[in-house]
Scaffold this active site. Sequence first.
Site, PDB file in Angstrom:
ATOM      1  N   GLY B 169      -6.029   5.730   2.125  1.00  0.00           N
ATOM      2  CA  GLY B 169      -6.341   5.202   3.446  1.00  0.00           C
ATOM      3  C   GLY B 169      -7.567   5.817   4.075  1.00  0.00           C
ATOM      4  O   GLY B 169      -8.150   5.254   4.976  1.00  0.00           O
ATOM      5  N   SER B 195      -4.245   9.025  -9.333  1.00  0.00           N
ATOM      6  CA  SER B 195      -4.114   7.608  -9.681  1.00  0.00           C
ATOM      7  C   SER B 195      -5.451   6.909  -9.526  1.00  0.00           C
ATOM      8  O   SER B 195      -6.411   7.464  -9.023  1.00  0.00           O
ATOM      9  CB  SER B 195      -3.083   6.963  -8.775  1.00  0.00           C
ATOM     10  OG  SER B 195      -3.480   7.119  -7.440  1.00  0.00           O
ATOM     11  N   ARG B 196      -5.477   5.680  -9.958  1.00  0.00           N
ATOM     12  CA  ARG B 196      -6.596   4.795  -9.664  1.00  0.00           C
ATOM     13  C   ARG B 196      -6.296   4.105  -8.341  1.00  0.00           C
ATOM     14  O   ARG B 196      -5.177   4.172  -7.834  1.00  0.00           O
ATOM     15  CB  ARG B 196      -6.743   3.761 -10.786  1.00  0.00           C
ATOM     16  CG  ARG B 196      -7.083   4.407 -12.122  1.00  0.00           C
ATOM     17  CD  ARG B 196      -7.366   3.363 -13.181  1.00  0.00           C
ATOM     18  NE  ARG B 196      -7.587   3.989 -14.473  1.00  0.00           N
ATOM     19  CZ  ARG B 196      -8.749   4.548 -14.847  1.00  0.00           C
ATOM     20  NH1 ARG B 196      -9.783   4.553 -14.027  1.00  0.00           N
ATOM     21  NH2 ARG B 196      -8.872   5.094 -16.036  1.00  0.00           N
ATOM     22  N   ALA B 197      -7.294   3.437  -7.787  1.00  0.00           N
ATOM     23  CA  ALA B 197      -7.119   2.752  -6.510  1.00  0.00           C
ATOM     24  C   ALA B 197      -6.063   1.659  -6.613  1.00  0.00           C
ATOM     25  O   ALA B 197      -5.976   0.977  -7.625  1.00  0.00           O
ATOM     26  CB  ALA B 197      -8.434   2.126  -6.079  1.00  0.00           C
ATOM     27  N   ILE B 198      -5.236   1.522  -5.573  1.00  0.00           N
ATOM     28  CA  ILE B 198      -4.404   0.334  -5.446  1.00  0.00           C
ATOM     29  C   ILE B 198      -5.112  -0.579  -4.440  1.00  0.00           C
ATOM     30  O   ILE B 198      -5.727  -1.556  -4.802  1.00  0.00           O
ATOM     31  CB  ILE B 198      -2.983   0.663  -4.959  1.00  0.00           C
ATOM     32  CG1 ILE B 198      -2.317   1.644  -5.920  1.00  0.00           C
ATOM     33  CG2 ILE B 198      -2.151  -0.609  -4.849  1.00  0.00           C
ATOM     34  CD1 ILE B 198      -0.947   2.090  -5.479  1.00  0.00           C
ATOM     35  N   SER B 200      -7.217   0.919  -2.052  1.00  0.00           N
ATOM     36  CA  SER B 200      -8.371   1.648  -1.526  1.00  0.00           C
ATOM     37  C   SER B 200      -9.632   1.294  -2.314  1.00  0.00           C
ATOM     38  O   SER B 200      -9.597   0.519  -3.265  1.00  0.00           O
ATOM     39  CB  SER B 200      -8.110   3.144  -1.604  1.00  0.00           C
ATOM     40  OG  SER B 200      -8.055   3.558  -2.951  1.00  0.00           O
ATOM     41  N   ASP B 257       1.804  -1.851  -0.652  1.00  0.00           N
ATOM     42  CA  ASP B 257       2.336  -0.616  -1.213  1.00  0.00           C
ATOM     43  C   ASP B 257       3.559  -0.212  -0.375  1.00  0.00           C
ATOM     44  O   ASP B 257       3.428   0.476   0.627  1.00  0.00           O
ATOM     45  CB  ASP B 257       1.242   0.470  -1.144  1.00  0.00           C
ATOM     46  CG  ASP B 257       1.603   1.702  -1.942  1.00  0.00           C
ATOM     47  OD1 ASP B 257       2.616   1.685  -2.673  1.00  0.00           O
ATOM     48  OD2 ASP B 257       0.882   2.708  -1.824  1.00  0.00           O
ATOM     49  N   SER B 265       6.489   7.186  -5.837  1.00  0.00           N
ATOM     50  CA  SER B 265       5.354   7.256  -6.746  1.00  0.00           C
ATOM     51  C   SER B 265       4.739   8.656  -6.726  1.00  0.00           C
ATOM     52  O   SER B 265       4.477   9.265  -7.765  1.00  0.00           O
ATOM     53  CB  SER B 265       4.320   6.210  -6.311  1.00  0.00           C
ATOM     54  OG  SER B 265       3.084   6.447  -6.923  1.00  0.00           O
ATOM     55  N   LYS B 289      -3.807   4.449   6.135  1.00  0.00           N
ATOM     56  CA  LYS B 289      -2.498   3.900   5.800  1.00  0.00           C
ATOM     57  C   LYS B 289      -1.489   4.237   6.896  1.00  0.00           C
ATOM     58  O   LYS B 289      -0.606   3.456   7.208  1.00  0.00           O
ATOM     59  CB  LYS B 289      -2.050   4.464   4.448  1.00  0.00           C
ATOM     60  CG  LYS B 289      -0.817   3.816   3.910  1.00  0.00           C
ATOM     61  CD  LYS B 289      -0.663   4.089   2.422  1.00  0.00           C
ATOM     62  CE  LYS B 289      -1.386   3.068   1.580  1.00  0.00           C
ATOM     63  NZ  LYS B 289      -1.457   3.416   0.164  1.00  0.00           N
TER      64      LYS B 289
END
Lengths: 509, 509
Positions: B169, B195-198, B200, B257, B265, B289
């Site tokens: 966020g 992680s990779r972007a969801i 973002s 999400d 997660s 977020k």
Amino acid sequence: MKYKIKEINVDAGEFTIILNSADAKELGVRSLDRVKVIAGEHTITCIVETSDSVVSQGEIGILCKAFEKLKACDGGDVDVIPTSRPHSVELIKKKIEGHVLTSDEIREIITDITKHNLTDIELTAYVVACQLNGMNLDETTALTRSMVETGDTIELDKSPVFDFHSIGGAPGNKITLLVVPIVAAAGLYIPKTSSRAISSACGTADIFETIARVSLEIDEIKHITEEIGGVIAWGGHVNFAPADDLIIRVEYPLSIDPYSQLIASVMAKKKAVGADYFLLDIPTGPGTKVEDYELAHKYANDFIEIGRRLDMKVECAITYGGQPLGRHIGPKLEAQEAMQILEGKITRSSVIEKAVSMAGILFEMSGMINGKQKAREILENGQALAKMRQILKAQDGDPNLKSEDIKPGEFKAVITANQDGYVTFLDNKKLVRLARTAGSPRDHGAGLVFLKKRGDHIEKDQPMFEIHGDNERKVLEAAALSNRLKPYTVEGMIIEHIPSTTRPVEYED
Amino acid sequence: MKYKIKEINVDAGEFTIILNSADAKELGVRSLDRVKVIAGEHTITCIVETSDSVVSQGEIGILCKAFEKLKACDGGDVDVIPTSRPHSVELIKKKIEGHVLTSDEIREIITDITKHNLTDIELTAYVVACQLNGMNLDETTALTRSMVETGDTIELDKSPVFDFHSIGGAPGNKITLLVVPIVAAAGLYIPKTSSRAISSACGTADIFETIARVSLEIDEIKHITEEIGGVIAWGGHVNFAPADDLIIRVEYPLSIDPYSQLIASVMAKKKAVGADYFLLDIPTGPGTKVEDYELAHKYANDFIEIGRRLDMKVECAITYGGQPLGRHIGPKLEAQEAMQILEGKITRSSVIEKAVSMAGILFEMSGMINGKQKAREILENGQALAKMRQILKAQDGDPNLKSEDIKPGEFKAVITANQDGYVTFLDNKKLVRLARTAGSPRDHGAGLVFLKKRGDHIEKDQPMFEIHGDNERKVLEAAALSNRLKPYTVEGMIIEHIPSTTRPVEYED
């Protein structure tokens, strides 16, 4: 650059194309991105999948639905232009976030659905968001209008046009096969289109296609109705509210059906055939879609109001659907039971009572008096059967069909009572699961036959109902499931106490 | 009967096989039904598609993912057995209907997701239902445990293990590239997976992979951490909580999400690396977020409580995320800015303040005093850069990498101010949309560079920010979108009134 077409005969739900990974990189697109594919004068938006081996560089794999739509030819060539995610994905997110959508926004979503611009993921998100966040009457009206506008419509040369529809939830509800011939036999016009099952055991289109062709073209629906008064067609074949079938495709595996979608789906199709008078049947009782009276009245009010906004006179009948209607569930089995009734081989059945009541209300909407009595006469004097024979003939069925010609599935399991007593409960939802497990509606011969119904006396190990099917494994699976679910109650000592209410009479079978 | 394998190199999201229509009919299955495919000792459940031309009778087309999983070989053969829809589809429906799921039910869903037993439609329904109906803490704990149990875990030979995580966020949040080397330089163990972007603009894994290999095996994460104290790995490559990436696959195109999924997660991945101490960064402010303080406290309480149940000491830092952190957004651009900071080329930045604060809290959780001061020393005296060089070397990057070696995308558009004044607002959400439209995170060179930030004075037609990208079309599209969205506010007369609050200091850039 031009890409050479390679036809890939896979039925994907969306318009999908396959690019060689190197070409995709060159174009700057990845798996699940979108591109416009241009073949001569045809352009469609497709979802990209990438591959190193299915297509070589310079080739584009085009899956069935996109191939058809593009009127492409194997070995021909197309242009490919990357494009962004459609704006309606943002609108779907807006609905997920709980906002009200404007008419224009709803039209945008429905247009994109109709053009196959949304992936399964996006479409499912839309449906589940509508299920959970709902739509108000303004949204539902806009949804209905958008669904009509994005499809074809019929204008009959005759008027007024009558129509009716049963909200799903009452298993065994084969009344369309009685109501249409009764109404048409009285000289009224009823271009009835029906759907296939979503979450039910089977829909009218599933039933009638076992004895006639239900995939009729628009012109056929128009001309048959104008000539003989009635038709029973599959709504999904014609292009009425085409968004609906695309939405149903994702509703089906989830067995959900959002309220707004339910209303719009029904009303859009009635609007598309130009219905002036429309009667809605709302079955209530345990295990139906609309379990309680209060909710049934909400449905009735909302349908009537949406009808008013769409210039259609709507009436509603709240009916009893607390156990299966009649004795048969499943495509062939229900066709058979309807024919038995038309032939006069069954004279006392909840199916008959409901069908003549519904036809009677339609008659009274048209200005007749004593509608129900008139409907019963038409059924009993053979005019309904004669009209059905005309309909069968017009729809490429056998006009001389007899009920005994219809053969249910060759595999059968018999479910017996677990004790002596009276049948006090038949669980609609569990019975629907059984019928579906047995293969209904896809396997035409699959379904259930009730030997006993509510109120009947039964002894331990006596047959309670039969499971039929075209596939032995599925019938056995359904029988095993029946043992686990116990879809009926037999009570030995006390028969269920039924308080005095204003509920409609419950017929014996 | 045996079916001969034909490999179909299409990347479908689920395990999909293609049967000839005649074979499918024979087996009693249809498109979207399920079958078990048995190749020697390997059995997987697949979704059926049917075709008349891709495969002949007796052949089975097996798509990439299923092919790999089956360890099949082209021309080999398999058995195919029809099977029913998994029970977890009923459980997903239960969640759609608003019910609370039991731990066993949640484990069943997560197990089916992990085994690729659910279609995109079913998985999307699960995600949207969780988004809208939520999960309580019991459900979230069960979800976390199920996600850990269905994946691999690491047990370090060193302890205690530290870890941290920033909830997405805050665009430009590249602090992991600073915090990990600082913490490891102090002699603590921090096996950081990202992680990779969801939804973002880009995630830490997207950023770090532009300068090092982030697809590390479990053993590598373990050994690198044991040897040099820290690692920056992509969590999706290892098999920690594998359900998560499958869920993210459908969250990504929808940019949603669910709260329970967000917590599980994060916590599952921390549990999988055996974290004893875990610091959660919760950026707040417009466009993050977690926009408000009250909600940030709820997050903090819930994470701490779930941590308690999982035997992990959790602390939370609510941070300011109301505008982008630092001046760069996008994979390569953020890697470059982080290197510039480690090299001492940038000495005053919101990125530095945040990174040393976070590292400082971790230090104090370990029992040190004056944590933040210690962290700043490690950054300023070059120990952090030296540690980063060790990490780069261990992860196959260039240990002598300089920030100027990192080249952002070759295409650039400059967005200028529409009037004279002060920058009073940078809209995180709109900026993220721009970065994504420009190609981030998939195109490594794509992103934004801010020449001005909040509080800065700017004149009409002066450059405000730049859009970079690897693909000219996407950069132009982002520039056009910028003109439409207007992601910043320049006010000429009155600079935004900022009331006195207890908010953390807002740094200049």
